[in-house]
Design an enzyme around this catalytic site. Structure first.
Site, PDB file in Angstrom:
ATOM      1  N   GLY A   1       0.751  -0.897   0.018  1.00 60.31           N
ATOM      2  CA  GLY A   1       0.021   0.157  -0.001  1.00 60.31           C
ATOM      3  C   GLY A   1       0.674   1.108  -0.281  1.00 60.31           C
ATOM      4  N   ASP A   2       2.085   1.166   0.824  1.00 54.27           N
ATOM      5  CA  ASP A   2       2.830   2.367   0.598  1.00 54.27           C
ATOM      6  C   ASP A   2       3.694   2.797  -0.632  1.00 54.27           C
ATOM      7  OD1 ASP A   2       2.764   2.892   3.699  1.00 54.27           O
ATOM      8  OD2 ASP A   2       3.549   0.909   3.663  1.00 54.27           O
TER       9      ASP A   2
END
Length: 485
Positions: free
Chosen positions: A252-253
């Site tokens: 997600g980062d």
């Protein structure tokens, strides 16, 4: 591109080892620790990855004055850190792995924290950014009213991508994209009483789009890809390339950071989202957050021509293939020697990455694979088939482009550090000379199925596959050119 990352810092600790016996005190495995690695997590991971990609990154965060913070400062070398006082200790997440299998995770200092302070420099970094990524991990940096006001103003002029957290703050109005995963989208929607227990992530994301006032919501769904939701538009599914994933940490980062970059470059929302999903898949294929190197490396100098024969002979490679027009420029080698470069990087404690192939008619699929490979380590060496080798593999009509031109084109790419030309049908001899830590190939198979896996296993190297890009191939490009010739 100047990117400001706003968010909460975590310290991630990976304890890696092996287990061959049970403890006599209890029926639990005894882990023989091989290494302990510390890295910046949360907003720090976003900033680290963007900095490794060559962007000018400023991290607006909160940083304590404790031992964990000292580790974070070292891990964030190359990132400009502007921090307010957090009034809480550094949150630390320690993962224990046996091989690639997680065993347990310990969390320290992760209880709710007071709202951190802000400074004028932190607010100025938000105001001057070309794009902003908000990595909210529930430590309340996004609850600071001055920071929220600055983010609201930034959203009016540049792309702001907000990666939310169930314990975090509501995104400010006007954000370009909010990127919850499917579980988070449902949790957010339920927390504000928007949905019942029988609703899918898409419906939850649609409700959040209306509630948050953002331009779009991109709900990520792991290997199923993502769905892009915009007001007055049909949902758009974005498939994820097939990827062998051993550790999903950091996906997600990586996606949020890549999305901000692509939007900042002026790509449309749908194309930027598709590129970001591909980038996240490639990141996971390379080992995810745990595979990030933290050592600072000196730049390796290319070998001189006089050293090259001895270096190659010692490595068992044999003489270099002559490339007319590439070899010498005022006595300096234009084509860096891959063996010497690999040794220099290894001696500095870095990671050597290699890939190989014919690379006849470079196309976007090649470029993406090479860029993904370079992001996995500290140098990328390309093993390139000679013209004769290509003819044996592809037929008498290939290659279309000579080995001299193919090598020169590859070296013109910023992500390629050296090219080694080989005349055999496989790069096995090349690999034994270079001894890469990682061998990268594109394709629709698992790393264990690669024939090179056995070779790399001899020195502890590993094979990685990156996402296959459909409809992009040399054969397809050659066929298209034939129609217009």
């Amino acid at each position: 591109m100047k990117i400001t990352v706003v968010g909460d810092l975590l310290l991630d600790v990976d304890i890696n080892g092996t287990a061959t016996r049970l403890s006599p005190d209890a029926p639990v495995p005894v882990v023989d620790v091989a290494d302990v690695r510390r890295r910046a997590g949360g907003a720090g991971l976003v900033a680290t990855v963007l900095a490794r990609d060559g962007h000018d990154v400023t991290l607006v965060t909160a940083l304590a004055d404790d031992d964990g913070a000292s580790h974070l400062r070292r891990a964030l070398a190359g990132v400009s850190v502007l921090a307010g006082a957090p009034l809480a200790r550094t949150p630390t997440k320690t993962r224990v792995r046996i091989g690639t299998h997680p065993v347990v995770r310990f969390d320290q200092g992760c209880s709710p924290a007071p709202v951190p302070s802000s400074t004028g420099a932190m607010l100025a970094a938000i105001a001057s950014a070309d794009a902003v990524v908000v990595a909210d991990y529930g430590r309340r940096i996004t609850a600071n009213p001055d920071i929220r006001a600055s983010l609201t103003e930034a959203a009016r002029r540049v792309p702001v991508v907000w990666d939310p957290h169930p314990a975090g703050s509501v995104p400010v109005p006007g954000v370009a994209v909010v990127t919850p995963n499917s579980a988070e989208a449902l949790a957010f929607a339920k927390a504000v009483g928007l949905v019942g227990s029988h609703v899918d992530a898409e419906a939850g994301g649609r409700l959040l789009l209306d509630t948050w006032g953002s331009a779009s919501v991109l709900v990520t769904m792991g290997e199923a890809g993502a769905v892009l939701l915009r007001a007055n538009a049909q949902p758009q599914g974005i498939p994820a390339p097939k990827t062998h994933v051993s550790d999903p940490c950091g996906a997600g980062d990586r996606l949020a950071g890549s999305l901000a970059v692509h939007l900042g470059k002026g790509l449309g929302l749908a194309e930027a989202a598709a590129r970001a999903v591909e980038d996240a898949s490639a990141f996971l294929a390379a080992g995810g957050a745990a595979a990030l190197a933290t050592a600072a490396l000196a730049t390796a100098a290319p070998a001189t021509v006089g050293e090259e024969p001895a270096v190659r002979a010692a490595a068992g490679l044999g003489p270099v293939v002559e490339l007319k027009g590439l070899e010498l420029v005022d006595g300096t080698e234009l084509r860096p020697d891959g063996v010497q470069l690999a040794r220099s990087i290894r001696d500095a404690g870095g990671t050597v990455v290699a890939t190989g192939g014919c690379f006849d008619l470079l196309h976007a699929g090649h470029a993406r694979t090479l860029a993904a490979a370079r992001s996995m380590g500290d140098c990328l060496i390309v093993c390139l088939n000679t013209d004769e080798s290509v003819r044996r593999l592809k037929g008498a009509h290939r290659p279309i482009v000579s080995v001299e031109d193919r090598a020169e084109l590859l070296l013109a790419l910023e992500c390629v550090d050296a090219v080694v030309v080989f005349g055999e049908d496989t790069p096995e001899t090349c690999l034994r000379g270079i001894r890469p830590d990682i061998w990268v190939k594109g394709g629709d198979y698992t790393p264990e199925e690669l024939p090179e896996a056995r070779v790399l296993a001899a020195w502890g190297g590993r094979c990685v596959t990156v996402p296959f890009h459909p409809a992009r191939s040399t054969s397809g490009l050659a066929a298209a050119l034939a129609k217009v010739s």
